[in-house]
Structures are given as C-alpha cells and as structure tokens.
Enzyme design. Structure first.
Site, mmCIF file in Angstrom:
data_model
loop_
_atom_site.group_PDB
_atom_site.id
_atom_site.type_symbol
_atom_site.label_atom_id
_atom_site.label_comp_id
_atom_site.label_asym_id
_atom_site.label_seq_id
_atom_site.Cartn_x
_atom_site.Cartn_y
_atom_site.Cartn_z
ATOM 1 N N GLU A 82 0.840 -1.203 0.000
ATOM 2 C CA GLU A 82 0.000 0.000 0.000
ATOM 3 C C GLU A 82 0.875 1.254 0.000
ATOM 4 O O GLU A 82 1.751 1.399 0.835
ATOM 5 C CB GLU A 82 -0.913 0.007 1.239
ATOM 6 C CG GLU A 82 -1.796 -1.222 1.387
ATOM 7 C CD GLU A 82 -2.917 -1.319 0.352
ATOM 8 O OE1 GLU A 82 -3.136 -0.350 -0.402
ATOM 9 O OE2 GLU A 82 -3.573 -2.376 0.305
ATOM 10 N N CYS A 144 -7.140 -1.119 8.851
ATOM 11 C CA CYS A 144 -5.829 -1.133 8.178
ATOM 12 C C CYS A 144 -5.448 0.252 7.679
ATOM 13 O O CYS A 144 -4.397 0.796 8.015
ATOM 14 C CB CYS A 144 -5.835 -2.112 7.002
ATOM 15 S SG CYS A 144 -5.904 -3.829 7.499
ATOM 16 N N HIS A 163 -0.568 -5.736 2.891
ATOM 17 C CA HIS A 163 -1.723 -6.618 3.060
ATOM 18 C C HIS A 163 -1.326 -8.032 2.663
ATOM 19 O O HIS A 163 -0.732 -8.226 1.599
ATOM 20 C CB HIS A 163 -2.885 -6.154 2.170
ATOM 21 C CG HIS A 163 -3.856 -5.288 2.885
ATOM 22 N ND1 HIS A 163 -4.176 -4.010 2.473
ATOM 23 C CD2 HIS A 163 -4.600 -5.512 4.004
ATOM 24 C CE1 HIS A 163 -5.068 -3.495 3.309
ATOM 25 N NE2 HIS A 163 -5.339 -4.393 4.244
#
Length: 196
Positions: A82, A144, A163
C-alpha cells in the site's frame, strides 16, 4: 542498531487466527540481520486503541521504520503493497461496534499521506516464489487504512503497510514470514539509500 517496529492485527469477524499477526510473529523469529532491532506488537481491530498504540510507538520508540501488516480477506495468494493512507471515509464499525467521529483519522490532517517508501520500485525489485505481489493506492477505509494513515501522520511518512492473504495450505505463516523478510529488507535498503 536501527529500530524497526512491526504490527499485525488480532482476530476479527470469522478470522479467529489473523494471518497478519502470524506473519509478523514468523518475521520476528527470522529477524532482519544484526543491524536491525525488531519489535512486534499485535493491534486490536479497534480504531481508537490502534491509534493510541501507533502514537505510542512513534513518540516513545521513534523507529527508523514502522511496518503494519493487515489481512486482506478478499485476496487469494496475493501480497499488496500500500502506497498511501487516506484520512476520511471510515464508516465501517470496528470489533467494538464503533467508528471514528466524522469518519475521519485526524481532523487537521491532509486528505492522504504517501509513504516515503516507493512501493512501485519495491515491487519491481522483488519477486517471491509462489505468490504475486501488487501495488495499491487504496488500503480499504477500515482499521488497516486508518492505522496506516495514523502511522504516516505521526511518523512523517516513515511507515509502510502490507496486506497479506488469509492462511491456507499454500500460504502458511512460515511462508508469509519469509515473504515479509524479503520485502522488508528491500524497504530497509530504500531507507538506507535515502539516509546516506
């Protein structure tokens, strides 16, 4: 020694064993070499508590890098790097049935914060046997993403979020620990290049 900090999440919904925490525990057994002092912590799937813990990590320990690992329930054998955290849009209830006031992380915070780690470059520089790695600019507006934004905010961008898929016969905790080790060593190389 440089300190690096790693978090995974506790159980939530049908996931009584959260692959993110299992992967982080495996990583801590493996280590990252003698120059990196590795600390780990399990975060609850609760907005406010996760935020408090992240603030504590940055104010008391001031690590070189903090890497958060979360479970992406929708993915099969896929690791997602991410790039940024988003400040608004948190309407989904956490494990305690709460969501942040106004659906927002930081009232005075920017709309999004980018990690100082270039995830696209990172993705190009690593390949892992038996699993795909992809790059994302949307960590999902749940605990998250919320944790990631909070960490980027307090850590001036020196945070990363990965993730990982749920555990399965093919994707074991051991396998994920190895994968994290490879990815994070590359992240630390990126940090080292920036700091020299």
């Amino acid at each position: 020694k440089h300190l690096s900090f790693f978090t995974g999440f506790g159980p939530f919904r049908q996931y009584l064993v959260n692959s993110s925490w299992e992967a982080v525990k495996e990583l801590s057994k493996r280590g990252l070499g003698k120059n990196i002092d590795l600390h780990i912590m399990q975060l609850p799937v609760v907005y406010q508590k996760a935020k408090e813990q992240v603030l504590k990590i940055w104010t008391t320990l001031q690590p070189l890098l903090t890497v958060h690992v979360g479970l992406a329930s929708s993915t099969k054998a896929l690791i997602i790097l991410e790039q940024c955290g988003k400040n608004k849009g948190y309407q989904e209830m956490d494990a305690c049935g709460f969501h942040p006031e106004g659906g927002c992380c930081m009232l005075d915070g920017p709309e999004k914060i980018e990690s100082t780690i270039n995830m696209k470059t990172l993705r190009k520089n690593i390949s892992l046997e038996g699993i795909d790695i992809t790059f994302s600019r949307d960590a999902g507006r749940y605990i998250c993403d919320y944790t990631y934004y909070t960490s980027l905010y307090y850590g001036n961008g020196r945070a990363a979020f990965i993730h990982v898929p749920p555990l399965s016969k093919a994707v074991t905790a051991d396998f994920l620990g190895k994968a994290l080790q490879t990815i994070i060593l590359e992240m630390l190389r990126q940090c080292g290049e920036e700091s020299e």
